[in-house]
Scaffold this active site. Structure first.
Site, mmCIF file in Angstrom:
data_model
loop_
_atom_site.group_PDB
_atom_site.id
_atom_site.type_symbol
_atom_site.label_atom_id
_atom_site.label_comp_id
_atom_site.label_asym_id
_atom_site.label_seq_id
_atom_site.Cartn_x
_atom_site.Cartn_y
_atom_site.Cartn_z
ATOM 1 N N LYS A 41 0.844 -1.200 0.000
ATOM 2 C CA LYS A 41 0.000 0.000 0.000
ATOM 3 C C LYS A 41 0.881 1.253 0.000
ATOM 4 C CE LYS A 41 -0.345 -0.149 5.056
ATOM 5 N NZ LYS A 41 -1.093 -0.803 6.164
ATOM 6 N N TYR A 270 15.157 31.232 5.528
ATOM 7 C CA TYR A 270 13.948 31.868 6.069
ATOM 8 C C TYR A 270 14.026 32.004 7.579
ATOM 9 C CZ TYR A 270 11.317 31.129 1.693
ATOM 10 O OH TYR A 270 10.861 31.160 0.400
HETATM 11 C C1 LIG Z 1 -0.364 -1.746 6.907
HETATM 12 C C2 LIG Z 1 -0.944 -3.018 7.399
HETATM 13 C C3 LIG Z 1 -0.133 -4.134 7.649
HETATM 14 C C4 LIG Z 1 1.390 -4.085 7.579
HETATM 15 O O1 LIG Z 1 1.913 -3.491 8.727
HETATM 16 P P1 LIG Z 1 3.503 -3.393 8.944
HETATM 17 O O2 LIG Z 1 3.704 -2.908 10.321
HETATM 18 O O3 LIG Z 1 4.003 -2.416 7.939
HETATM 19 O O4 LIG Z 1 4.036 -4.760 8.712
HETATM 20 C C5 LIG Z 1 -0.745 -5.323 7.992
HETATM 21 N N1 LIG Z 1 -2.094 -5.404 8.110
HETATM 22 C C6 LIG Z 1 -2.901 -4.349 7.895
HETATM 23 C C7 LIG Z 1 -4.371 -4.507 8.048
HETATM 24 C C8 LIG Z 1 -2.358 -3.127 7.550
HETATM 25 O O5 LIG Z 1 -3.158 -2.072 7.362
#
Ligand SMILES: *Cc1c(COP(=O)(O)O)cnc(C)c1O
Length: 378
Positions: A41, A270
């Site tokens: 993702k 800045y």
């Molecule tokens: C993002 C996510 C993961 C992965 O988590 P990590 O800590 O990056 O391994 C697993 N399950 C769900 C439902 C997530 O949203």
């Protein structure tokens, strides 16, 4: 001499061999019999979802996880054929995206389940879904106390097939808390309830990165791995536990764009937050907070130039960062700058940048802007 660049020389190098290394290292650690879902993702936490997914696909990963259906469609368009789970479910108008692209949604809302079932029927299809149970994360999922009712209602939706059940941990990086154990108990009860309703999900998964490493009992039939796949472990895994060897996948690079002498007493940037306390040699680097080099690192971070640390001085602006190279041997326009990564045995980890900003490494890598080219090696 500055070599002729046709694009701004600011890039993130993505080492796909290190990604593959981490995948196998994690797989060996959690056990070959446990399936691995690679979470890609948010553009693979900033690393590039398509390139990372293709490499992980070739390495043998079992599933991919995305946040929204659109991300799943992107993978399908790039030729990824492995199963894809959409962790965040879907919006009511996204049925066709899921069904036509064979993306498996997490499901936790009965109205959307009914809508998807109806949509699947019009296409003459039976659609796989994974039921997401909220055992304490409090974000998405069927509240665990309502599992029985939800299972009962799903029985009336013949065009949905319950292929998996999942839950998500809220605090698996905290070994002092027994909350993860409590979440596992709640989830196990929910799975039992589904079985009593006649469902036989093939995939039972709970563990994210810290869960998979710190809680062996949470591995179930599959682990959902994001952060540690990209080598980001230091700030999400509990300290002092046994863990797989991990290598960083992303490094962040630029070059000296401009070099000048500054007299003692002159201010830089800045807000004039930095005043030279001696004559100095100052370099300007073409990276700024739009690129994800966060403004809160102003006057706090250091970068590597010719293998040595050079401090960031003054405010980081949208497109530029100023560094003090007075103590660097022979700096020149065009010299490579490492903002995250390693040079001559010195290194700057994304985790260290995150700590300086007051966040976790995930937010740093997924915040590296689109203007920063990704260059893939391996
Ligand atoms: C993002 C996510 C993961 C992965 O988590 P990590 O800590 O990056 O391994 C697993 N399950 C769900 C439902 C997530 O949203």
């Amino acid at each position: 001499m500055l070599e002729i660049e046709s694009q701004r020389p600011t890039w993130a190098k993505i080492d796909l061999n290190n990604l593959a290394f981490n995948y196998h290292s994690i797989r060996k650690f959690v056990g070959e019999s446990v399936k691995q879902m690679a979470i890609v993702k948010a553009n693979a936490y900033g690393h590039g979802a398509i390139e990372c997914a293709k490499r992980l696909d070739a390495e043998g990963v079992d599933w991919f996880g995305v946040a929204i259906p659109e991300e799943g469609v992107q993978l399908r368009m790039a030729g990824v054929r492995k199963p894809i789970l959409c962790l965040g479910g879907f919006w009511p108008g996204q049925g066709s995206l899921l069904v036509d692209n064979e993306i498996t949604p997490a499901i936790f809302d009965i109205d959307r389940a009914i809508a998807l079932d109806g949509f699947a029927r019009t296409r003459g299809k039976i659609v796989d879904v994974h039921v997401k149970i909220d055992t304490g994360m409090g974000r998405l999922g069927v509240p665990f106390r309502e599992t029985g009712e939800f299972a009962e209602r799903l029985r009336a939706l013949p065009n949905l097939r319950i292929d998996g059940m999942m839950t998500h941990f809220a605090a698996a990086d905290d070994l002092k808390s027994d909350f993860t154990a409590e979440q596992m108990r709640r989830f196990s009860d929910s799975v039992d309830i589904f079985c009593r309703h006649g469902f036989r999900p093939s995939h039972i998964d709970m563990a994210n990165s810290p869960g998979a490493i710190a809680f062996p009992e949470s591995r179930g039939s599959m682990v959902r791995i994001g952060g540690i796949l990209y080598g980001l472990g230091e700030d999400v895994l509990p300290k002092g536990i046994e863990r797989p060897e991990l290598r960083p996948v992303m490094s962040l690079h630029s070059r000296i764009g401009f070099l000048k002498r500054v007299a003692k007493g002159e201010s830089l940037g800045y807000g004039r937050t930095y005043v030279a306390d001696a004559d100095a040699l100052i370099a300007t680097v073409p990276i700024g907070y739009h690129d994800g080099y966060r403004r809160s690192l102003s006057n706090r971070a250091a970068v590597l130039v010719n293998g040595e640390y050079a401090p960031v001085v003054g405010r980081i602006s949208m497109d530029w960062t100023i560094i003090d190279v007075t103590n660097i041997p022979n700096p020149a326009v065009g010299d490579e700058i490492i903002l995250i990564g390693e040079q001559n045995g010195n290194h700057i980890a994304a985790e260290a940048i995150a700590e300086a900003v007051g966040t976790i490494s995930y937010e740093i890598t997924c915040g590296i802007g689109e203007r920063v080219r990704r260059i893939y090696t391996g």
